[in-house]
Design a protein around this motif. Structure first.
Motif, PDB file in Angstrom:
ATOM      1  N   HIS A 268       7.704   3.674   6.999  1.00 50.74           N
ATOM      2  CA  HIS A 268       7.092   2.539   6.313  1.00 50.74           C
ATOM      3  C   HIS A 268       8.186   1.537   5.929  1.00 50.74           C
ATOM      4  O   HIS A 268       9.218   1.914   5.380  1.00 50.74           O
ATOM      5  N   ILE A 269       7.961   0.276   6.240  1.00 48.81           N
ATOM      6  CA  ILE A 269       8.893  -0.775   5.833  1.00 48.81           C
ATOM      7  C   ILE A 269       8.109  -1.920   5.222  1.00 48.81           C
ATOM      8  O   ILE A 269       6.894  -2.059   5.439  1.00 48.81           O
ATOM      9  N   HIS A 270       8.787  -2.740   4.424  1.00 45.54           N
ATOM     10  CA  HIS A 270       8.141  -3.908   3.845  1.00 45.54           C
ATOM     11  C   HIS A 270       7.931  -4.959   4.927  1.00 45.54           C
ATOM     12  O   HIS A 270       8.720  -5.077   5.862  1.00 45.54           O
TER      13      HIS A 270
ATOM     14  N   ALA B 231      11.806   3.954  15.843  1.00 49.39           N
ATOM     15  CA  ALA B 231      10.767   3.334  15.011  1.00 49.39           C
ATOM     16  C   ALA B 231      10.795   1.848  15.304  1.00 49.39           C
ATOM     17  O   ALA B 231      11.860   1.223  15.248  1.00 49.39           O
ATOM     18  N   GLN B 232       9.660   1.282  15.640  1.00 48.90           N
ATOM     19  CA  GLN B 232       9.609  -0.112  16.078  1.00 48.90           C
ATOM     20  C   GLN B 232      10.162  -1.054  15.016  1.00 48.90           C
ATOM     21  O   GLN B 232       9.722  -1.050  13.874  1.00 48.90           O
ATOM     22  N   GLY B 233      11.152  -1.852  15.431  1.00 51.40           N
ATOM     23  CA  GLY B 233      11.715  -2.849  14.541  1.00 51.40           C
ATOM     24  C   GLY B 233      12.714  -2.320  13.537  1.00 51.40           C
ATOM     25  O   GLY B 233      13.127  -3.047  12.638  1.00 51.40           O
TER      26      GLY B 233
ATOM     27  N   ALA C 266       4.146  -2.024   1.763  1.00 50.28           N
ATOM     28  CA  ALA C 266       4.828  -1.345   2.854  1.00 50.28           C
ATOM     29  C   ALA C 266       3.881  -1.192   4.044  1.00 50.28           C
ATOM     30  O   ALA C 266       2.680  -0.971   3.878  1.00 50.28           O
ATOM     31  N   VAL C 267       4.441  -1.322   5.213  1.00 51.21           N
ATOM     32  CA  VAL C 267       3.651  -1.238   6.444  1.00 51.21           C
ATOM     33  C   VAL C 267       4.191  -0.100   7.299  1.00 51.21           C
ATOM     34  O   VAL C 267       5.410   0.019   7.492  1.00 51.21           O
ATOM     35  N   ALA C 268       3.289   0.741   7.803  1.00 49.05           N
ATOM     36  CA  ALA C 268       3.691   1.818   8.712  1.00 49.05           C
ATOM     37  C   ALA C 268       3.923   1.225  10.095  1.00 49.05           C
ATOM     38  O   ALA C 268       3.080   0.488  10.618  1.00 49.05           O
ATOM     39  N   VAL C 269       5.092   1.509  10.674  1.00 48.29           N
ATOM     40  CA  VAL C 269       5.416   0.987  12.001  1.00 48.29           C
ATOM     41  C   VAL C 269       5.277   2.108  13.029  1.00 48.29           C
ATOM     42  O   VAL C 269       5.409   3.297  12.697  1.00 48.29           O
TER      43      VAL C 269
END
Length: 273
Positions: free
Chosen positions: A204-206, A77-79, A5-8
């Protein structure tokens, strides 16, 4: 293969000061009406207090709800595309009104003693915080909302302090001008709680879910807010027609009922105490 997971990047002020100022104005309106209704309840017989206290709970709860979602219009949230589940969203409004009502009724019937103020403030403050975090739980997005625990605790503390101060003002402040000043202060406290809570948020998103710039939620939240805002305006109209408003405006400027126009206004139990 496991994708971490990535924090955006998130932004609570995507429209600059527009949403914070609008949210603050609504928070002040809800606080002012709630203070007024609670003070009015304390000026009448115990048997007549229920209606005013209920109106006060509606004003405070609805004001907090509207403030929250006006502020959330500026959250991106970006994206990530953000939506809201209607059932959970309106459940947060019900929680705000009911729990706030418990605190308001406690003070309304127990009076301005330390136990009632602290107990009512704690209950009302927890209701404010519950409304916020339940409202956040109603968000629907491809990512996961993660909270920083310390900041969440701080936001709840601010909510309890703000609610306790509001109830103290409601039982202590009598004149219209002073009550207005108290509402402005309470607007800062309630808005401060919201934006403190938002500082605890990360999304957080993948990696495979990263997209464009995200979409505006104004079109989603505007229909949700129509009913609560109209209800708040209805309470404002009802309170503005109360004879206590005219009497206190006269007091504020140093005149007595009937002094300038010759009319005779009814004296309330509040004024005889």
């Amino acid at each position: 293969m496991v994708i971490s997971a990535v924090a955006v990047p998130v932004d609570a002020f995507s429209y600059g000061l527009v949403t914070p100022l609008a949210a603050y104005a609504v928070a002040c309106l809800g606080s002012a009406l709630g203070l007024r209704c609670t003070a009015r309840a304390l000026s009448v017989d115990r048997s007549e207090r229920k209606g005013w206290l209920t109106l006060g709970a509606l004003a405070i709860g609805t004001g907090i709800f509207a403030m929250h979602f006006i502020a959330m219009m500026g959250f991106t949230a970006q994206g990530v595309d953000i939506g809201y589940d209607l059932l959970t969203t309106y459940a947060s409004l019900l929680v705000a009104v009911v729990v706030t009502g418990v605190g308001v009724f406690l003070v309304g019937y127990k009076g301005r003693n330390s136990g009632a103020l602290l107990g009512g403030g704690a209950i009302t403050g927890l209701g404010v915080a519950a409304m916020h975090y339940l409202g956040m739980a109603g968000m629907r997005m491809s990512g996961e909302v993660v909270y920083e625990t310390g900041t969440v605790v701080l936001s709840i503390g601010i909510a309890v302090f703000a609610a306790t101060a509001a109830l103290w003002f409601a039982t202590s402040v009598k004149l219209f001008g002073s009550a207005l000043g108290a509402a402005l202060i309470m607007g800062v406290a309630v808005s401060g709680m919201h934006y403190t809570a938002m500082e605890a948020v990360s999304v957080h998103i993948h990696g495979s879910g990263l997209g464009g710039g995200g979409t505006s939620v104004i079109g989603t939240l505007t229909p949700i807010l129509i009913g609560p805002v109209l209800l708040l305006l209805f309470v404002a109209l009802f309170v503005s027609l109360d004879p206590m408003m005219e009497r206190d405006r006269r007091r504020q400027w140093g005149s007595r009922p009937g002094e300038t126009t010759g009319e005779k206004l009814e004296w309330t139990p509040f004024e005889r105490r």
